[in-house]
Design an enzyme around this catalytic site. Sequence first.
Site, PDB file in Angstrom:
ATOM      1  N   SER A  21       5.593   7.751  14.747  1.00  0.00           N
ATOM      2  CA  SER A  21       7.278   7.957  14.580  1.00  0.00           C
ATOM      3  C   SER A  21       8.004   8.975  15.298  1.00  0.00           C
ATOM      4  CB  SER A  21       7.807   8.415  13.458  1.00  0.00           C
ATOM      5  OG  SER A  21       9.167   8.698  12.475  1.00  0.00           O
ATOM      6  N   ASP A  77      16.495   6.976   6.703  1.00  0.00           N
ATOM      7  CA  ASP A  77      15.452   7.409   5.714  1.00  0.00           C
ATOM      8  C   ASP A  77      15.336   7.206   4.645  1.00  0.00           C
ATOM      9  OD1 ASP A  77      13.457   7.588   7.575  1.00  0.00           O
ATOM     10  OD2 ASP A  77      13.690   9.269   8.254  1.00  0.00           O
ATOM     11  N   TYR A 136       0.457  -1.077  -0.155  1.00  0.00           N
ATOM     12  CA  TYR A 136       0.472   0.057  -0.123  1.00  0.00           C
ATOM     13  C   TYR A 136       1.104   1.286  -0.241  1.00  0.00           C
ATOM     14  CZ  TYR A 136      -3.639   3.527   1.188  1.00  0.00           C
ATOM     15  OH  TYR A 136      -4.398   4.685   0.609  1.00  0.00           O
ATOM     16  N   GLU A 178      -0.473 -38.972  26.125  1.00  0.00           N
ATOM     17  CA  GLU A 178      -1.273 -38.122  26.034  1.00  0.00           C
ATOM     18  C   GLU A 178      -3.296 -38.682  25.728  1.00  0.00           C
ATOM     19  OE1 GLU A 178       0.747 -35.661  23.550  1.00  0.00           O
ATOM     20  OE2 GLU A 178       2.264 -35.097  24.780  1.00  0.00           O
ATOM     21  N   GLN A 210      12.126  13.351  13.263  1.00  0.00           N
ATOM     22  CA  GLN A 210      10.783  12.496  13.279  1.00  0.00           C
ATOM     23  C   GLN A 210       9.583  13.634  13.838  1.00  0.00           C
ATOM     24  OE1 GLN A 210      10.930   9.977  13.247  1.00  0.00           O
ATOM     25  NE2 GLN A 210      12.223  10.495  11.775  1.00  0.00           N
ATOM     26  N   GLU A 259      11.862   3.190  18.071  1.00  0.00           N
ATOM     27  CA  GLU A 259      11.830   2.674  16.386  1.00  0.00           C
ATOM     28  C   GLU A 259      13.064   3.168  16.077  1.00  0.00           C
ATOM     29  OE1 GLU A 259       9.277   5.559  14.327  1.00  0.00           O
ATOM     30  OE2 GLU A 259       9.661   4.415  12.652  1.00  0.00           O
ATOM     31  N   HIS A 260      13.407   4.769  16.880  1.00  0.00           N
ATOM     32  CA  HIS A 260      14.976   4.907  16.037  1.00  0.00           C
ATOM     33  C   HIS A 260      15.971   5.227  17.504  1.00  0.00           C
ATOM     34  CE1 HIS A 260      12.122   6.390  12.317  1.00  0.00           C
ATOM     35  NE2 HIS A 260      13.008   5.979  11.903  1.00  0.00           N
ATOM     36  N   HIS A 284      -3.500 -41.952  17.084  1.00  0.00           N
ATOM     37  CA  HIS A 284      -1.771 -41.435  17.229  1.00  0.00           C
ATOM     38  C   HIS A 284      -0.437 -42.269  16.977  1.00  0.00           C
ATOM     39  CE1 HIS A 284      -2.759 -37.249  17.219  1.00  0.00           C
ATOM     40  NE2 HIS A 284      -1.541 -37.029  17.251  1.00  0.00           N
ATOM     41  N   HIS A 294       6.921  15.082  11.243  1.00  0.00           N
ATOM     42  CA  HIS A 294       6.688  13.868  10.587  1.00  0.00           C
ATOM     43  C   HIS A 294       5.197  13.790  11.062  1.00  0.00           C
ATOM     44  CE1 HIS A 294       8.280  11.277   7.817  1.00  0.00           C
ATOM     45  NE2 HIS A 294       8.926  10.943   9.302  1.00  0.00           N
ATOM     46  N   GLN A 297     -10.805   0.639   1.127  1.00  0.00           N
ATOM     47  CA  GLN A 297     -10.931  -0.770  -0.299  1.00  0.00           C
ATOM     48  C   GLN A 297      -9.968  -1.231  -0.418  1.00  0.00           C
ATOM     49  OE1 GLN A 297     -11.433   3.259   0.500  1.00  0.00           O
ATOM     50  NE2 GLN A 297     -11.728   4.341  -1.585  1.00  0.00           N
ATOM     51  N   ASN A 300      -3.337   6.107   6.417  1.00  0.00           N
ATOM     52  CA  ASN A 300      -3.723   6.615   7.754  1.00  0.00           C
ATOM     53  C   ASN A 300      -4.965   5.841   8.814  1.00  0.00           C
ATOM     54  OD1 ASN A 300      -6.498   6.031   6.318  1.00  0.00           O
ATOM     55  ND2 ASN A 300      -6.907   8.117   4.554  1.00  0.00           N
TER      56      ASN A 300
END
Lengths: 424, 424
Positions: B231, B355, B123, B409, B253, B321-322, B414, B256, B185, B208
């Site tokens: 971020s 990045d 995406y 068991e 950052q 994250e960073h 088995h 962002h 969608q 989003n």
Amino acid sequence: MIKILKYGEVENKDIFARGSVKTNVEGIVSEIIENVKTNGDKALFEYCEKFDKAKLSSFAVSADEIENAVKSADEKFINILKKAAANIRKFHEKQVRTSFIINDENGIVTGQKIIPVDCAGLYVPGGTAAYPSTVLMDAIPAKIAGVKNLVMVTPPRPDGSVNPVILAAAHIAGIDKIFKVGGAQAIAALAYGTESIPKADKIVGPGNAFVAEAKKQVFGLVSIDMVAGPSEILIVADETVNPKYAAADLLSQAEHDKMASAVLVTTSKKVAEAVQKEIELQIPMLKRAEIARASVDNNGKIIVADDIKTAIDIANEIAPEHLELCVDNPFDYLDEIRHAGSVFMGKNCPEALGDYLAGANHTLPTSGTAKFSSPLSVDDFVKKTQYTYYTADALKKVAYDVAYFAEQEGLTAHAKSAVIRLEE
Amino acid sequence: MIKILKYGEVENKDIFARGSVKTNVEGIVSEIIENVKTNGDKALFEYCEKFDKAKLSSFAVSADEIENAVKSADEKFINILKKAAANIRKFHEKQVRTSFIINDENGIVTGQKIIPVDCAGLYVPGGTAAYPSTVLMDAIPAKIAGVKNLVMVTPPRPDGSVNPVILAAAHIAGIDKIFKVGGAQAIAALAYGTESIPKADKIVGPGNAFVAEAKKQVFGLVSIDMVAGPSEILIVADETVNPKYAAADLLSQAEHDKMASAVLVTTSKKVAEAVQKEIELQIPMLKRAEIARASVDNNGKIIVADDIKTAIDIANEIAPEHLELCVDNPFDYLDEIRHAGSVFMGKNCPEALGDYLAGANHTLPTSGTAKFSSPLSVDDFVKKTQYTYYTADALKKVAYDVAYFAEQEGLTAHAKSAVIRLEE
């Protein structure tokens, strides 16, 4: 009786349909999780009394309890457990990955480190679903991964004890700490931590509908292995298969639960009919005949396909948890198999061999998720961290490129952070 | 202004608090998914007109459109994209795993195969959040993994076209097929397949709130990369850091989004105060000053710690994250860092370098999930299949052990499946 379908003569949806389990326990489970999150051990003690009928003063299993369990256990069984553990270790040690480092440009180092999670939690069900084999399969990869704090949770019996066979398996597998707590509340305890139970980063292991739902709900806050669907076997067989073996192998999954699915895809109509008959002969001899009967009648099927290639295409589309390749030269077809959790090659390799002893994992992707998921492995207990190092000179060579790229994306602070180091 | 906190003098929860985003789009998204599942392309065309204001006759981007995009693009930028792609390839090629086979016991073979997923969907958001860098980062590992069918979906502009820079990046990354469809969608289309869009096994890429919720809802049916939070950057710095650099990196950052979090942990009170001032000087110069201001004021913090060891402990607990390690000898501390997505070593390594250009991935675990999750990698696009082979003689040696284990068991089918092969 198990149904026989001819591929190409029935609708494809009948070939590829599979059972799924719907439960309606979201509300109860989210309430339990909230209570454990808020009230910690206090909530756990209450649930223990309510659901397990056990009045405990502490959750931790003591070293004495473990020692007694190992001593009291059947010696022959302990020896088989140890053999199984050795094979599981041998297989999973091959999964260990090494970190890498790249340093072939002047002043630039990049790399990737493999780091185990700090704490992993293993859920083990109580009662008849308490499988020592699963303790080995889920715990050994974690220890090989290097997890320092491997914690097992399992419901206590009403007298406050834990099934000694489970304790013995935990001991053999090298589990660090065992707590007597089960159900959704045990998952909540591992996800949030309580006064007694450490917060885990990863939770693995099978459980009933409440446990499965709890794992779903805490997913994201912690990592989980999978939400397992009903057990599945698919056997691809040509005309050379012994129908008795095929029937026995189908039933070995069918006995797991009524929603389990046992499917044979064969190139031989004669085999199809013989296996159908043989299943009927074998079911009454089983301890769990009623379960196997329901599974076979509801979800079992024998599909007759024109040739082995078509049979394997069907298997790939179904992407079964267990796939048996009951043909003379199974390695001829290994590369054609793209989607299956665990493959049992040839006619001397019943799936049960893999459940217990062969060494590969038995915690496997179900419900067709083998198209994108893997058997439980050492990878489940590690994560990767990348790193990047540039000298001032190396940065100088690329800083304006970085800034140009960042400007194209409208991110001027990104651009600034690269060029400010040249300006000053 | 960014706040300064002294570690040990404020409550720990103030140190470790982080922003999170709550949305309320579950209902809308599940309706969209249901509609696409039921009505396929027809639903997609309608949503396209409604949400993207584009009236399309087909979703596929043509070869001509791609060629024109590459031709029309800024040549300098194309060259930087190619350089970045080369570095990303070089790094990710080191992640490729090989299958293994164990065959050191008579008549026994076990092994593990690495197999790419059949189809992966990427995406890519439209509008100002359309980042060509992310196209490279998400697509290149998939192609290295060997994915044959790598599909990109991205919303069309009202005139029915797609941002040419995105098309150019897709071309450089080697994406197989591009479709003009966006939003929840598009995720539904990849999860279920439609007349035009193939069903994917794995869906990756940012989006989003609707896209993120849709990924959550189809998770399980398909695999997803992650549901990314805001971020984050955390800088560990001693007294030697240049406050201008640290401020610029924090802001890279912060720009962002308003929920992004920029944290400095430093051993120097002087550095803390200088960075605080420097941030105020730099914000007004930024194109996205308003966003950076909100992020810094709401979620930014400077933590003063007694020593580097404590600073790194804080970093591990936050699991950012960073992570930038702005000290003189960063490799001295690499082994202490246990939880971070991507580490930037030393003072010449702004996060923006990673990045875009350095080669390590920029799709990283957020919200503390670096404790159990990894950067996007080749591993995300492959899965493992195990296999086991025993000869009749090899089975004979263990069949009774398997049966004994199974009996313990309570699984007699088995047991039977192992011993029936000796009886007959």
